[in-house]
Design an enzyme around this catalytic site. Structure first.
Site, PDB file in Angstrom:
ATOM      1  N   TYR A  21       0.691  -2.619 -10.298  1.00 33.77           N
ATOM      2  CA  TYR A  21       1.810  -3.697  -8.960  1.00 33.77           C
ATOM      3  C   TYR A  21       2.699  -3.567 -10.342  1.00 33.77           C
ATOM      4  O   TYR A  21       2.598  -4.176 -11.601  1.00 33.77           O
ATOM      5  CB  TYR A  21       1.397  -4.789  -8.958  1.00 33.77           C
ATOM      6  CG  TYR A  21       0.724  -4.945  -7.415  1.00 33.77           C
ATOM      7  CD1 TYR A  21       0.177  -3.691  -7.094  1.00 33.77           C
ATOM      8  CD2 TYR A  21      -0.421  -5.798  -7.138  1.00 33.77           C
ATOM      9  CE1 TYR A  21      -0.622  -3.965  -5.961  1.00 33.77           C
ATOM     10  CE2 TYR A  21      -1.771  -5.777  -6.066  1.00 33.77           C
ATOM     11  CZ  TYR A  21      -1.606  -4.469  -5.700  1.00 33.77           C
ATOM     12  OH  TYR A  21      -2.465  -4.592  -4.369  1.00 33.77           O
ATOM     13  N   SER A  22       3.910  -3.200 -10.418  1.00 31.38           N
ATOM     14  CA  SER A  22       5.412  -3.339 -11.858  1.00 31.38           C
ATOM     15  C   SER A  22       4.540  -3.484 -12.339  1.00 31.38           C
ATOM     16  O   SER A  22       4.802  -3.571 -13.632  1.00 31.38           O
ATOM     17  CB  SER A  22       5.480  -4.754 -11.669  1.00 31.38           C
ATOM     18  OG  SER A  22       5.836  -5.416  -9.628  1.00 31.38           O
TER      19      SER A  22
END
Length: 286
Positions: A21-22
């Site tokens: 995530y990110s």
């Protein structure tokens, strides 16, 4: 950070993220917030491994090398010496499941994870993994984070019964169908317009899905509550579900999530929101 603080104030103590995530910054932000606002022993931190973190053959997947590298990287970003739940983020078709399971077992034995879990896959794959762990005496999966909501109910056919039989906690992702169950069907949002992954999930069942969303709206209106509360209450009434994974972009969405715990849908309401559903192609596993 304010979202984490609000969640803690509401009594939420389970926080789910993933290394991918990110590109890892999600773990960094979560770790910083929890250090500021909570005692480590009072929260449950869950993260995942499998997604691509860098180029090359060892930048993704569930090989022993990748798992051992990525657990240490996740712990550094989270600022903790262990995670409470370490999950495989989908099935890795390029690695023998025995290699993955033994590596996860070693992660637990090293004290870097308390428990292990899995995410969306076919029920036969999950059953195979559980059987192999039992055969070797390795740490067993305790949770399944799969795709369950009123617009996608295919997990009711095999995965949910398997989890019920095996005592596996179910923590569904996308319980609000990426916001489709929280607003009038024709109301657009920036996320809806840019959500390519979401379009693949609901690409071929728009007419039936619209009817489900409208039924949710009717029940919500009759009760005088937001639609999100009805959609979440439906997920929560399933005996296999421990807690849905709720992604909040506004603080009031956290309030809706907690309020849904107090809603007990009647049989008539459940029938009303379930009736328009049509079978969907299996998705969410890749």
């Amino acid at each position: 950070m304010v979202f984490i603080k609000r969640a803690l104030d509401l009594g939420i103590n389970f926080f789910d993220t993933a290394n991918v995530y990110s590109a890892g910054t999600s773990e960094e932000y979560l770790g910083r917030a929890l250090i500021d606002y909570a005692r480590r022993e009072e929260v449950v931190i869950a993260t995942k491994v499998n997604g691509r973190m860098h180029k090359g053959p060892n930048g993704a997947g569930l090989s022993r090398k990748t798992i051992m590298t990525e657990i240490d990287a996740s712990l550094r970003r989270l600022g903790t010496d262990h995670v409470d739940l370490y999950q495989i983020h989908r099935w890795d078709y390029g690695t023998p499941i025995e290699e993955t399971l033994e590596a996860l077992h070693d992660v637990v034995k090293a004290g870097k994870a308390r428990y292990i879990g899995a995410s969306s896959m076919y029920a036969w794959q999950f059953a195979k993994a559980l059987t192999i762990s039992d055969r070797h005496g390795w740490t067993r999966f305790v949770s399944m984070q799969n795709f369950v909501n009123l617009l996608y109910r295919e997990e009711e056919r095999e995965m949910l019964p398997l989890c019920r039989d095996q005592g596996i906690a179910v923590i569904p992702w996308s319980p609000l169908a990426r916001g489709r169950l929280t607003r009038p069907w024709d109301q657009s949002t920036a996320r809806l317009e840019t959500d390519e992954f979401g379009r693949t999930l609901y690409a071929h069942t728009g007419d039936a899905d619209r009817k489900v969303a409208e039924a949710v709206g009717e029940v919500a209106q009759a009760r005088g509550v937001p639609r999100a509360q009805i959609a979440l209450a439906w997920v929560l009434q399933k005996s296999e579900v421990t807690a849905p994974i709720v992604g909040a972009t506004r603080l009031e969405q956290l309030d809706d999530a907690v309020a849904a715990l107090s809603i007990s849908l009647t049989e008539e309401e459940i029938k009303a929101v379930e009736a328009p559903y049509v079978p969907h192609a299996v998705t969410g596993h890749a």
